[in-house]
Design a protein around this motif. Structure first.
Motif, PDB file in Angstrom:
ATOM      1  N   LYS A 131      39.157  46.637  32.823  1.00  0.00           N
ATOM      2  CA  LYS A 131      40.345  45.806  33.050  1.00  0.00           C
ATOM      3  C   LYS A 131      40.978  46.100  34.412  1.00  0.00           C
ATOM      4  N   LEU A 132      40.970  47.371  34.824  1.00  0.00           N
ATOM      5  CA  LEU A 132      41.472  47.728  36.150  1.00  0.00           C
ATOM      6  C   LEU A 132      40.636  47.045  37.230  1.00  0.00           C
ATOM      7  N   GLY A 133      39.294  47.042  37.012  1.00  0.00           N
ATOM      8  CA  GLY A 133      38.398  46.383  37.951  1.00  0.00           C
ATOM      9  C   GLY A 133      38.674  44.897  38.039  1.00  0.00           C
ATOM     10  N   LYS A 134      38.988  44.295  36.903  1.00  0.00           N
ATOM     11  CA  LYS A 134      39.280  42.873  36.845  1.00  0.00           C
ATOM     12  C   LYS A 134      40.509  42.517  37.699  1.00  0.00           C
ATOM     13  N   TYR A 135      41.564  43.311  37.574  1.00  0.00           N
ATOM     14  CA  TYR A 135      42.784  43.038  38.336  1.00  0.00           C
ATOM     15  C   TYR A 135      42.621  43.415  39.803  1.00  0.00           C
ATOM     16  N   THR A 136      41.790  44.445  40.079  1.00  0.00           N
ATOM     17  CA  THR A 136      41.563  44.832  41.468  1.00  0.00           C
ATOM     18  C   THR A 136      40.820  43.735  42.217  1.00  0.00           C
ATOM     19  N   CYS A 137      39.843  43.117  41.543  1.00  0.00           N
ATOM     20  CA  CYS A 137      39.051  42.036  42.174  1.00  0.00           C
ATOM     21  C   CYS A 137      39.898  40.812  42.475  1.00  0.00           C
TER      22      CYS A 137
END
Length: 312
Positions: free
Chosen positions: A304-310
């Motif tokens: 989920k962190l990766g999703k928002y970072t992208c």
């Protein structure tokens, strides 16, 4: 920028002197202090934001991560702004009531942080030792109630400390060789009988650290026993992997805390600036590292962190 009307004998104020012996290096010390504080603040706010936005993360484990993030923010924010104002602007003066209030919040949040780690150990125990009943034993409501119990315990344990200090007379020299109002540092300034204060502080340290560590150790003892009964090596690794992040956080939180508590009471040969630096770092460094550890080791949170970072 000098401190105005700074009178160490003023009965309404104390003087926080920063890090004794390293006054000339305060500006340089402020750089890692501010960087650690900002990284910790951003990391924990990010965890709170992601968990609040993602419905799939509304589970007991992530509710506990939010509790941990809140205590991490509280821990560092209780001390960092005042420490930086001392380093940057020499604003060393603090009202007596403000000092006792800061002391209350610093130690209450630390006690709450310890309680959250105990609840997280219980969460890991249920997840590994009784996985089929996990969702019925640990609901969000039950986790919230356990968190409330931890908060009430922290307040009841710590509240007597400033109240007991309030009744004591303080010496003419009101300079505290510290960056924040740490309990023992303030106790040492009193001209009265501090036996009750010191004994109560020792009891709280034993109950808050030793008891909580014992409960965490008991949980992991039962977890290890359950893991050894599993024949599959893959299952061993999976079970241990679910505990890695929590073990790292426990070690980071309690090791410097115990060392700082022991050196304050028994380490007379240790330089004062070592005491002060350690007392600051154990409240600043874990809040910076905790969201990083859980962000890396918790697959769902990492995704989920990766999703928002992208999206940025």
């Amino acid at each position: 920028m000098e401190t105005f009307n700074l009178t160490p004998s003023d009965p309404s104020t104390f003087i926080l002197n920063g890090i004794p012996g390293l006054e000339a290096a305060h500006i340089w010390i402020s750089i890692p202090f501010s960087v650690i504080y900002i990284i910790g603040l951003l990391g924990n706010v990010t965890v709170l934001f992601v968990v609040s936005k993602e419905q799939t993360l509304h589970k007991p484990m992530f509710l506990l991560l939010c509790m941990l993030a809140l205590t991490d923010i509280g821990q560092s924010t209780c001390i960092a702004p005042k420490a930086l104002s001392i380093f940057w602007f020499r604003l060393k003066r603090i009202p007596v009531d403000g000092c006792l209030t800061q002391m209350f919040f610093v130690h209450t949040v630390a006690a709450m942080h310890s309680a959250v780690l105990v609840i997280m150990a219980f969460d890991r125990y249920v997840a590994i030792c009784d996985p089929l009943r996990y969702t019925t034993i640990l609901t969000n409501a039950r986790i919230a109630k356990l968190g409330l119990v931890g908060l009430i315990r922290a307040v009841l344990f710590i509240l007597p400390q400033p109240l007991l200090l309030r009744r004591l007379p303080f010496c003419t020299n009101r300079v505290i060789p510290h960056t924040y109002c740490e309990h023992i540092a303030v106790v040492k300034m009193s001209c009265g009988d501090t036996t009750v204060n010191r004994m109560y502080s020792l009891v709280i340290t034993v109950v808050n650290i030793v008891l909580d560590l014992t409960l965490i150790g008991l949980s992991y003892g039962l977890i290890i026993r359950a893991i050894l009964r599993i024949s599959s090596q893959k299952a061993h690794r999976k079970a241990l992997n679910t505990c890695t992040a929590h073990i790292c956080v426990v070690l980071m939180s309690y090791t410097p805390s115990l060392f700082s508590a022991l050196t304050h009471r028994f380490g007379n040969g240790i330089a004062a600036h070592v005491h002060i630096l350690l007392a600051n770092l154990y409240l600043l460094v874990p809040p910076m590292l905790n969201p990083i550890i859980y962000g890396v080791k918790t697959k769902e949170l990492c995704e989920k962190l990766g999703k928002y970072t992208c999206r940025m």
